[in-house]
Design a protein around this motif. Structure first.
Motif, mmCIF file in Angstrom:
data_model
loop_
_atom_site.group_PDB
_atom_site.id
_atom_site.type_symbol
_atom_site.label_atom_id
_atom_site.label_comp_id
_atom_site.label_asym_id
_atom_site.label_seq_id
_atom_site.Cartn_x
_atom_site.Cartn_y
_atom_site.Cartn_z
ATOM 1 N N LEU A 19 0.633 -1.201 -0.208
ATOM 2 C CA LEU A 19 -0.024 0.099 -0.066
ATOM 3 C C LEU A 19 0.808 1.383 0.096
ATOM 4 N N HIS A 20 1.748 1.377 0.787
ATOM 5 C CA HIS A 20 3.106 2.301 0.726
ATOM 6 C C HIS A 20 3.364 2.604 -0.761
ATOM 7 N N LEU A 21 3.824 1.610 -1.722
ATOM 8 C CA LEU A 21 4.158 1.774 -2.855
ATOM 9 C C LEU A 21 2.967 2.586 -3.754
ATOM 10 N N ALA A 74 7.735 3.539 -12.818
ATOM 11 C CA ALA A 74 6.126 2.675 -13.406
ATOM 12 C C ALA A 74 6.471 1.369 -13.343
ATOM 13 N N ALA A 75 7.851 0.800 -13.622
ATOM 14 C CA ALA A 75 7.815 -0.623 -13.886
ATOM 15 C C ALA A 75 7.725 -1.265 -12.279
ATOM 16 N N LEU A 76 8.231 -0.459 -11.362
ATOM 17 C CA LEU A 76 8.078 -0.881 -9.945
ATOM 18 C C LEU A 76 6.684 -0.703 -9.352
ATOM 19 N N GLY A 77 5.785 0.084 -9.859
ATOM 20 C CA GLY A 77 4.380 0.262 -9.305
ATOM 21 C C GLY A 77 4.552 1.266 -8.051
ATOM 22 N N ALA A 78 5.603 2.024 -8.253
ATOM 23 C CA ALA A 78 5.502 3.061 -7.199
ATOM 24 C C ALA A 78 4.804 4.401 -7.602
#
Length: 226
Positions: free
Chosen positions: A12-14, A177-181
């Motif tokens: 959820l933090h991400l 974007a790739a890491l979902g941040a």
């Protein structure tokens, strides 16, 4: 092994769901994670500063992570001009120095990065900041830490020539974007748009994309813009 609630809080933090991330943590559990989330929430939303300080105060005050987060709070107060304290500049540098000297390799590199940002954005001391950015970048790339790299090259980019600057800003955006941040991706979209010509169609598309997302997450930097 990471607990289920800590795992959920981290995910959820991400996503920038800071309130939900804090809510899923059991009381008195994962104090470091709680402090990291609370500091990020304050930094992105510019709200709940007292809660962030309280979360940091629950950590061992001599620990490198406590020093790092204390420095981030002081830097944020300076950067945003919100309840800044007379000793914030010196307190931030002292905290980053302590974290850099006492932390493990990764945390020390993060401290070097944040120290560079302080020198760059508050002191406008590029000569002092650039070696610290480069030192942190060596660790980020050697350990294949894409999110960390995205932070560093985002701040290195404005010091580069236009072609390299845009390449760095795009890489920072793609890594996030790739890491979902999600909050970091929104910030990267905004910075890339800022550095593109006004007539560039990519700039217009970035503006259409990040502004609603920033409003949804209530990112304070954008909510207070004209």
């Amino acid at each position: 092994m990471i607990s289920n609630d800590a795992y959920m809080a981290s995910r959820l933090h991400l996503l920038g769901e800071w309130d939900a991330a804090l809510a899923v943590l059991e009381p008195n559990s994962a104090p470091q994670l709680r402090a990291e989330i609370a500091v990020d929430r304050w930094f992105f939303r510019m709200q709940h500063h007292a809660e962030a300080e309280k979360a940091v105060s629950a950590l061992d005050p001599a620990s490198p992570i406590a020093h790092l987060l204390t420095g981030r709070l002081a830097y944020g107060r300076l950067l945003f001009g919100r309840d800044a304290r007379t000793d914030d500049r010196s307190a931030a540098e002292a905290a980053y120095r302590a974290a850099a000297e006492d932390g493990d390799e990764i945390l020390s590199a993060w401290a070097e990065y944040h120290w560079a940002v302080l020198l760059d954005n508050i002191d406008e001391d590029a000569a002092g900041a650039l070696p610290r950015y480069e030192k942190a970048l060596q660790v980020a790339t050697r350990t294949d830490d894409g999110l960390f790299e995205s932070y560093i090259i985002r701040h290195l980019a404005p010091h580069k020539e236009p072609a390299e600057r845009l390449a760095m800003l795009r890489r920072s955006l793609h890594l996030r974007a790739a890491l979902g941040a999600r909050p970091q991706t929104i910030a990267a979209q905004a910075l890339l748009a800022e550095h593109l010509p006004e007539e560039d169609p990519e700039r217009a598309e970035l503006l259409r994309t990040f502004r609603p997302a920033a409003a949804e997450l209530r990112i304070g930097w954008f909510l207070f813009e004209d």
